[in-house]
Design a protein around this motif. Structure first.
Motif, mmCIF file in Angstrom:
data_model
loop_
_atom_site.group_PDB
_atom_site.id
_atom_site.type_symbol
_atom_site.label_atom_id
_atom_site.label_comp_id
_atom_site.label_asym_id
_atom_site.label_seq_id
_atom_site.Cartn_x
_atom_site.Cartn_y
_atom_site.Cartn_z
ATOM 1 N N ALA A 35 -3.281 0.330 -3.622
ATOM 2 C CA ALA A 35 -2.854 -0.792 -3.061
ATOM 3 C C ALA A 35 -2.496 -1.549 -4.415
ATOM 4 N N THR A 52 -8.972 -0.270 -1.699
ATOM 5 C CA THR A 52 -8.808 0.145 -0.160
ATOM 6 C C THR A 52 -9.806 1.094 0.585
ATOM 7 N N LEU A 84 0.749 -1.253 0.097
ATOM 8 C CA LEU A 84 0.007 -0.063 0.122
ATOM 9 C C LEU A 84 0.850 1.075 -0.077
#
Length: 188
Positions: free
Chosen positions: A157, A141, A123
C-alpha cells in the motif's frame, strides 16, 4: 549537432489516457506480458465486471502510437465498511521494452493522477523491491486481505494522505462503476 541533441531529447514514449480503441491492443499486450494465467489472479476478482476508476486508466505509446505499456486503477473498499481506496493493476510493458522506464513512468503517472483526484490510498499485489521505490510497502496492510489466494507479503500500500490506512482491516471489496458486457467485454 543541435538536431541530433534535439532528437535524443525526444521521449521514446508518451503516456495518455486509455481510450476504448486501445482495448484490443491492451489485451494483447497483457497476454504477451503476463501469460494466459493472468485472469486467475486474486486481483482479477476485484476488477471483474468493473470499469477502472474514472480518469485513471493509462497507456504508454511509442512514437508510432503503438500501445507498449498499460496501467489501470480500480475503486475498492478497505473491508466491509472501510474507507475507499484504489487498486493498481495490472501494470504491463511490452516484454521487448522492459528496463526502458516505461513501467516506472506509468506508476508515477497513476500516483500523481490519483492524488490529483483526491484519492487517499493505493494498494496492489506485487514485488516489494520494484514498488518500494514509489513508496509502496506491506507495513500498513497486515489487517487487510485479498478475496482469494495471495501472498500477504506482496499486498502493498501507498498512503497518499497520511493516516488513510489507519485502522484498515478486512477483505478488499470492489466498488465503482460496473461494466456493461457488450461495451467492456475485455475490461480486465
Amino acid at each position: 549537432m543541435q538536431n541530433a541533441e534535439a532528437l535524443a531529447a525526444q521521449p521514446v514514449f508518451v503516456i495518455t489516457l486509455e481510450a476504448m480503441a486501445d482495448v484490443p491492443a491492451r489485451e494483447a499486450l497483457l497476454d504477451r506480458a503476463m501469460g494466459p494465467g493472468r485472469k486467475r489472479k486474486s486481483s482479477e476478482k476485484l476488477r471483474r465486471g468493473r470499469q477502472p476508476a474514472e480518469g485513471l486508466a493509462f497507456v504508454a505509446r511509442d512514437v508510432r502510437g503503438v500501445v507498449i505499456g498499460t496501467v489501470r486503477l480500480w475503486n475498492i473498499r478497505l473491508g466491509e465498511d472501510g474507507a475507499p481506496a484504489l487498486l493498481l493493476g495490472p501494470l504491463a510493458v511490452d516484454p521487448a521494452l522492459k528496463g526502458e522506464g516505461i513501467g516506472s513512468a506509468l506508476v508515477r503517472r497513476a500516483i500523481i493522477e490519483a492524488q490529483r483526484f483526491g484519492h487517499r490510498a493505493i494498494l496492489l499485489v506485487g514485488d516489494a523491491l520494484y514498488y518500494g521505490r514509489f513508496g509502496f510497502s506491506a507495513a500498513r496492510t497486515s489487517g487487510l486481505s485479498m478475496p482469494g489466494p495471495y501472498e500477504p507479503a506482496r499486498l502493498l500500500a501507498l498512503e497518499i494522505a497520511e493516516g488513510a490506512l489507519d485502522g484498515a482491516h478486512g477483505t478488499l471489496r470492489a466498488i465503482g462503476r460496473r461494466t456493461s458486457p457488450s461495451k467492456f467485454a475485455h475490461a480486465a
